[in-house]
Write an enzyme that holds these catalytic residues in place. Structure first.
Site, PDB file in Angstrom:
ATOM      1  CG  HIS A 201      25.517   7.424 -25.973  1.00 55.19           C
ATOM      2  ND1 HIS A 201      25.718   8.786 -26.060  1.00 55.19           N
ATOM      3  CD2 HIS A 201      26.482   6.970 -25.127  1.00 55.19           C
ATOM      4  CE1 HIS A 201      26.742   9.130 -25.287  1.00 55.19           C
ATOM      5  NE2 HIS A 201      27.234   8.041 -24.720  1.00 55.19           N
TER       6      HIS A 201
ATOM      7  CG  ASP B  36      -0.205  -0.162   2.519  1.00 56.82           C
ATOM      8  OD1 ASP B  36       1.026  -0.412   2.468  1.00 56.82           O
ATOM      9  OD2 ASP B  36      -0.831  -0.034   3.579  1.00 56.82           O
TER      10      ASP B  36
ATOM     11  CG  HIS C  90      16.059  11.345 -22.530  1.00 56.65           C
ATOM     12  ND1 HIS C  90      16.255  10.006 -22.696  1.00 56.65           N
ATOM     13  CD2 HIS C  90      17.207  11.791 -21.970  1.00 56.65           C
ATOM     14  CE1 HIS C  90      17.451   9.658 -22.250  1.00 56.65           C
ATOM     15  NE2 HIS C  90      18.041  10.726 -21.799  1.00 56.65           N
TER      16      HIS C  90
ATOM     17  CG  ASP D 280      24.592  10.752 -16.525  1.00 55.49           C
ATOM     18  OD1 ASP D 280      23.986  11.774 -16.169  1.00 55.49           O
ATOM     19  OD2 ASP D 280      24.405  10.187 -17.620  1.00 55.49           O
TER      20      ASP D 280
ATOM     21  CG  HIS E 244      18.859  14.133 -24.083  1.00 52.76           C
ATOM     22  ND1 HIS E 244      18.423  14.893 -23.033  1.00 52.76           N
ATOM     23  CD2 HIS E 244      19.912  13.410 -23.591  1.00 52.76           C
ATOM     24  CE1 HIS E 244      19.145  14.621 -21.952  1.00 52.76           C
ATOM     25  NE2 HIS E 244      20.074  13.725 -22.261  1.00 52.76           N
TER      26      HIS E 244
ATOM     27  CD  GLU F 160      24.397  14.398 -19.893  1.00 48.27           C
ATOM     28  OE1 GLU F 160      24.644  13.555 -19.015  1.00 48.27           O
ATOM     29  OE2 GLU F 160      23.315  14.448 -20.509  1.00 48.27           O
TER      30      GLU F 160
ATOM     31  CE1 TYR G   7      30.175   5.713 -21.899  1.00 49.43           C
ATOM     32  CE2 TYR G   7      29.820   5.968 -24.264  1.00 49.43           C
ATOM     33  CZ  TYR G   7      29.651   6.424 -22.971  1.00 49.43           C
ATOM     34  OH  TYR G   7      28.957   7.588 -22.747  1.00 49.43           O
TER      35      TYR G   7
ATOM     36  NE  ARG H  37      26.918   9.733 -20.121  1.00 46.70           N
ATOM     37  CZ  ARG H  37      26.890   8.485 -19.692  1.00 46.70           C
ATOM     38  NH1 ARG H  37      27.437   7.504 -20.398  1.00 46.70           N
ATOM     39  NH2 ARG H  37      26.335   8.181 -18.531  1.00 46.70           N
TER      40      ARG H  37
ATOM     41  CG  ASP I  71      21.361  14.611 -18.269  1.00 46.02           C
ATOM     42  OD1 ASP I  71      22.177  13.924 -17.626  1.00 46.02           O
ATOM     43  OD2 ASP I  71      20.847  14.230 -19.343  1.00 46.02           O
TER      44      ASP I  71
ATOM     45  CG  HIS J 290      20.804   3.942 -19.051  1.00 43.99           C
ATOM     46  ND1 HIS J 290      19.689   3.847 -19.824  1.00 43.99           N
ATOM     47  CD2 HIS J 290      21.408   5.091 -19.427  1.00 43.99           C
ATOM     48  CE1 HIS J 290      19.617   4.889 -20.635  1.00 43.99           C
ATOM     49  NE2 HIS J 290      20.655   5.657 -20.414  1.00 43.99           N
TER      50      HIS J 290
ATOM     51  CD  GLU K 119      23.974  12.729 -22.943  1.00 47.44           C
ATOM     52  OE1 GLU K 119      24.347  11.791 -22.224  1.00 47.44           O
ATOM     53  OE2 GLU K 119      22.828  13.202 -22.916  1.00 47.44           O
TER      54      GLU K 119
HETATM   55  N1  GLY Z   1      21.316  10.630 -17.730  1.00 49.77           N
HETATM   56  C1  GLY Z   1      20.618  10.320 -18.906  1.00 49.77           C
HETATM   57  C2  GLY Z   1      21.227  10.942 -20.059  1.00 49.77           C
HETATM   58  O1  GLY Z   1      22.307  11.471 -19.967  1.00 49.77           O
HETATM   59  O2  GLY Z   1      20.651  11.035 -21.089  1.00 49.77           O
HETATM   60 MN    MN Z   2      21.747  13.288 -20.991  1.00 48.93          MN
HETATM   61 MN    MN Z   3      23.169  12.238 -18.186  1.00 47.61          MN
END
Ligand code: GLY
Ligand code: MN
Ligand code: MN
Length: 442
Positions: free
Chosen positions: A348, A37, A359, A258, A352, A413, A387, A411, A269, A241, A383
């Site tokens: 990737h 619940d 996103h 991240d 975005h 970003e 890898y 990465r 982000d 992720h 970003e």
């Molecule tokens: N943290 C998700 C992205 O960088 O898109």
């Molecule tokens: Mn991002």
């Molecule tokens: Mn990110």
């Protein structure tokens, strides 16, 4: 800091102009059970919130610009003192009118009865067929009934259309009030990263860094993480992720963080990658400098009028040239790019839109061939990364990756506002230069 009632009114007016003779229906987000619940904290649907600022579940907003009396209609949970004792304050029907500017408000229990009057004279219904199959059915049933009466009445909505192509271009260009919230989300996210950089040391667990970051979010008034924080040491950084965050930090690891917060529903982000022991190994440094240069040039491509994809294309070109110099890719750059032979290293895209959703809403293309041109007021992430998973499989015709490069994930970003005078990096306060990261103190 909040979006003003006047701005919500203006957003609805802009959308209603596009809706014309139609009627648009927006549903609030569902609630979700965590266990038994206990529910997850409610998070309003972004389109619904963008138009109303109303932050309760079990609600429906209707925009009916052609209706003689009511153009903005809210259906909400009625006041219920007993329930409110358990689950908190509700604005109720009166509050929906007074505080949120609805022309009329009803209890959500009256939806079936009241909705038809706002649909029957519309030329179309704008509604996103979402995951709530029950509500989809409610809307479709109304439509069906109205169509069945068409021969007798001579009028009925002839089409059901998705409202996203009308509302998402509005959300893509941020207002000054939205930018104030986004800047705050970025500022708090940056502060959290800076604290995390100072705190990180060999022997800590990833979750301890996560705790440091999320502590800062809440302490500074953010709602919490905008998405599950990624704290990935060593080869964990090759899992895009990765959210387990339960490994111990080892000597000579790079750590990839991240994380961003949600402030007033607007999101930051940020990703940074740095050496935990204070010094990059030669391989880490070589790869890091390629990603940093790719990001620098990609940010430079954030110019009004540039096609959106120029950001990604720029980053890919720098990454490919860099990997070729290290001997990790071989052959003609054009061919490597065309045949996507870099993809085992960079799988990737380079960013975005960013806003109410991490996103964020909004198209990237205007048609199948043509990318959207960048415009002032858009906010996006840049970003790039590299890898090299421990078991990386090179593309066909490409060399095996020598052992010393494996297990490195990087990465970088940042969040960038498109302005007439060039890119404005909203997250520039977090160091990313090699010298700054090596001078990091803890
Ligand atoms: N943290 C998700 C992205 O960088 O898109
Ligand atoms: Mn991002
Ligand atoms: Mn990110």
């Amino acid at each position: 800091m909040n979006i003003s009632p006047a701005e919500y009114r203006q957003r609805r007016a802009q959308l209603m102009e596009k809706i014309g003779q139609g009627t648009a229906i927006f549903q609030s987000a569902p609630t979700a059970v965590m266990h038994n619940d206990v529910e997850y904290v409610f998070r309003q649907d972004s389109d619904f919130f963008y138009l109303t600022g109303f932050n309760e579940p079990e609600a429906v907003a209707v925009l009916a610009p052609h209706h003689p009396e009511h153009q903005f209609i809210l259906f909400v949970q009625p006041k219920d003192p007993e329930k409110e004792t358990w689950t908190g304050y509700r604005y109720g029907v009166e509050g929906a009118k007074e505080r949120f500017g609805a022309d009329v408000a009803y209890s959500i229990a009256e939806l079936e009865e009241q909705l038809p009057q706002y649909l029957e004279k519309a030329d179309r219904i704008y509604y996103h067929l979402g995951r709530d199959h029950h509500f989809n059915e409610v809307v479709l049933n109304h439509w069906q009934r109205l169509m069945a009466n068409y021969p007798k009445k001579g009028i009925a909505p002839r089409a059901l259309e998705n409202p996203h192509p009308l509302i998402h271009p509005l959300r893509q260009i941020k207002s000054q009030e939205e930018l104030a919230l986004l800047r705050q989300a970025c500022r708090i996210s940056a502060e959290a990263h800076n604290r995390a950089q100072l705190f990180t040391q060999v022997g800590h667990y990833e979750y301890q860094i996560q705790a440091e970051i999320e502590h800062t979010f809440r302490l500074q008034g953010a709602l919490g993480p905008a998405y599950p924080s990624i704290v990935a040491t060593g080869a964990n950084a090759c899992i895009l992720h990765y959210i387990n965050n339960d490994a111990q930090i080892k000597e000579n690891d790079l750590i990839l963080i991240d994380a961003g917060c949600s402030y007033g529903y607007y999101n930051g982000d940020i990703t940074r990658t740095f050496p935990v022991s204070g010094k990059f190994t030669p391989e880490q440094k070589a790869l890091y400098e390629i990603v940093l240069e790719a990001q620098r040039q990609a940010i430079e491509a954030v110019q009004v009028g540039n096609p959106y994809n120029q950001i990604h294309d720029t980053a890919v070109r720098v990454l490919v040239e860099g990997l070729k110099e290290l001997g990790l890719l071989v052959g003609d750059s054009e061919e490597i790019i065309k045949e996507e032979k870099y993809k085992p290293f960079y799988m990737h895209r380079t960013g975005h839109w960013l806003g109410l959703d991490v996103h964020d809403a909004g198209a990237y293309k205007v048609n199948e061939e043509t990318w959207l041109s960048l415009q002032p007021g858009q906010v996006l992430t840049v970003e790039p990364g590299l890898y090299i998973a421990p078991d990386i499989k090179p593309a066909e015709g490409q060399p095996e990756v020598p052992e010393q490069w494996r297990g490195i994930g990087i990465r970088i970003e940042d969040d960038v506002l498109v302005t007439a005078s060039g890119p404005e990096v909203l997250t520039a306060d977090v160091p990313k230069a090699v010298a700054d990261l090596e001078a990091r103190k803890n």
